[in-house]
Design a protein around this motif. Structure first.
Motif, PDB file in Angstrom:
ATOM      1  N   ARG A 241      54.742  37.612  40.207  1.00  0.00           N
ATOM      2  CA  ARG A 241      54.903  37.213  41.607  1.00  0.00           C
ATOM      3  C   ARG A 241      55.561  38.318  42.422  1.00  0.00           C
ATOM      4  O   ARG A 241      55.105  38.641  43.530  1.00  0.00           O
TER       5      ARG A 241
ATOM      6  N   LEU B 298      53.104  41.260  42.977  1.00  0.00           N
ATOM      7  CA  LEU B 298      52.027  40.900  43.905  1.00  0.00           C
ATOM      8  C   LEU B 298      52.538  40.755  45.337  1.00  0.00           C
ATOM      9  O   LEU B 298      51.843  41.136  46.285  1.00  0.00           O
TER      10      LEU B 298
ATOM     11  N   VAL C 269      46.202  41.139  45.984  1.00  0.00           N
ATOM     12  CA  VAL C 269      46.248  39.840  45.289  1.00  0.00           C
ATOM     13  C   VAL C 269      44.845  39.329  44.996  1.00  0.00           C
ATOM     14  O   VAL C 269      44.527  38.941  43.871  1.00  0.00           O
TER      15      VAL C 269
ATOM     16  N   THR D 208      43.198  41.262  42.247  1.00  0.00           N
ATOM     17  CA  THR D 208      43.756  40.906  40.941  1.00  0.00           C
ATOM     18  C   THR D 208      43.228  39.559  40.470  1.00  0.00           C
ATOM     19  O   THR D 208      43.016  39.350  39.269  1.00  0.00           O
ATOM     20  N   ALA D 209      42.990  38.666  41.420  1.00  0.00           N
ATOM     21  CA  ALA D 209      42.519  37.325  41.067  1.00  0.00           C
ATOM     22  C   ALA D 209      41.051  37.296  40.673  1.00  0.00           C
ATOM     23  O   ALA D 209      40.613  36.367  39.989  1.00  0.00           O
TER      24      ALA D 209
ATOM     25  N   SER E  55      49.048  32.921  34.809  1.00  0.00           N
ATOM     26  CA  SER E  55      48.545  33.969  35.697  1.00  0.00           C
ATOM     27  C   SER E  55      47.795  33.380  36.879  1.00  0.00           C
ATOM     28  O   SER E  55      47.980  33.801  38.029  1.00  0.00           O
ATOM     29  N   THR E  56      46.946  32.382  36.609  1.00  0.00           N
ATOM     30  CA  THR E  56      46.170  31.761  37.674  1.00  0.00           C
ATOM     31  C   THR E  56      47.081  31.051  38.665  1.00  0.00           C
ATOM     32  O   THR E  56      46.885  31.136  39.886  1.00  0.00           O
TER      33      THR E  56
ATOM     34  N   LEU F  87      48.865  33.728  40.831  1.00  0.00           N
ATOM     35  CA  LEU F  87      47.946  34.317  41.807  1.00  0.00           C
ATOM     36  C   LEU F  87      47.689  33.349  42.961  1.00  0.00           C
ATOM     37  O   LEU F  87      47.724  33.736  44.128  1.00  0.00           O
TER      38      LEU F  87
END
Length: 200
Positions: A87, A90, A97, A100-101, A139-140, A143
């Motif tokens: 977090r 990002l 962001v 990365t997602a 991670s999801t 993001l």
């Protein structure tokens, strides 16, 4: 090969351009100009733009990995630090962001960071497939949370909440007013406690 250039230098410059202009504003020509070389020179370090973008995602996760505690800490601590570190990184690169997602972690350095996380989780007794699900879930969530934090904020007056007493009370007590970190910590704590049931 250009003097003073390396793959890391190229990737760091690409991330700077994304910070300034967004991922859509990144091109090999602009990156070459940023580094003082012809765009064709960059192909010595990254074979194509897709590899460049994958490398930028690698740099994001590399920055997170550099902040993580040693792998012998309790898995709960490691997972909380992983989430919080992702977090923080990002939020420092909000234009990256979405990139990365939407790009998988497929570079050797990125996979090494994932491998370490799986070592921590499986070392605590979590089946490897569950450990991968846990990593992907965290991670999801991070993001999505950061996308929400860095998204367009509503403008205008707040609507009349007199017909909605619980919402009104929550707002009066400060909910929704700059409480992104508190909401993030609450959710990560709930996730980590829930994952505890998956440790054999």
């Amino acid at each position: 090969m250009a003097r003073g250039l390396s793959r890391d230098v190229v990737l760091d410059a690409a991330l700077r351009l994304i910070d300034e202009h967004g991922a859509a504003g990144l091109s090999m020509r602009k990156l070459g100009a940023e580094l003082g070389v012809e765009a064709m020179t960059l192909y010595y370090y990254v074979p194509n733009k897709a590899a460049l973008l994958d490398g930028v995602v690698e740099r994001i996760f590399g920055m997170v990995a550099a902040e993580l505690p040693p792998a012998d800490v309790p898995w709960e601590t490691y997972l909380r630090e992983l989430a919080g570190g992702l977090r923080r990184v990002l939020l420092g690169h909000p234009a990256a962001v979405a990139l990365t997602a939407t790009r998988p972690v497929i570079t050797p350095a990125g996979l090494a960071a994932l491998e370490t996380a799986l070592e921590v989780l499986t070392g605590a007794g979590m089946p490897v497939t569950t450990a991968l699900h846990v990593f992907n879930t965290v991670s999801t969530f991070v993001l999505g949370h950061v996308l929400n934090e860095t998204g367009q904020q509503p403008v205008g007056d707040f609507p009349d909440l007199s017909a909605f007493p619980l919402i009104s009370r929550a707002v009066a007590e400060g909910a929704g007013n700059g409480d992104d970190e508190a909401r993030f910590d609450l959710a990560i704590d709930a996730l980590v406690r829930g994952f505890g049931g998956k440790v054999e």
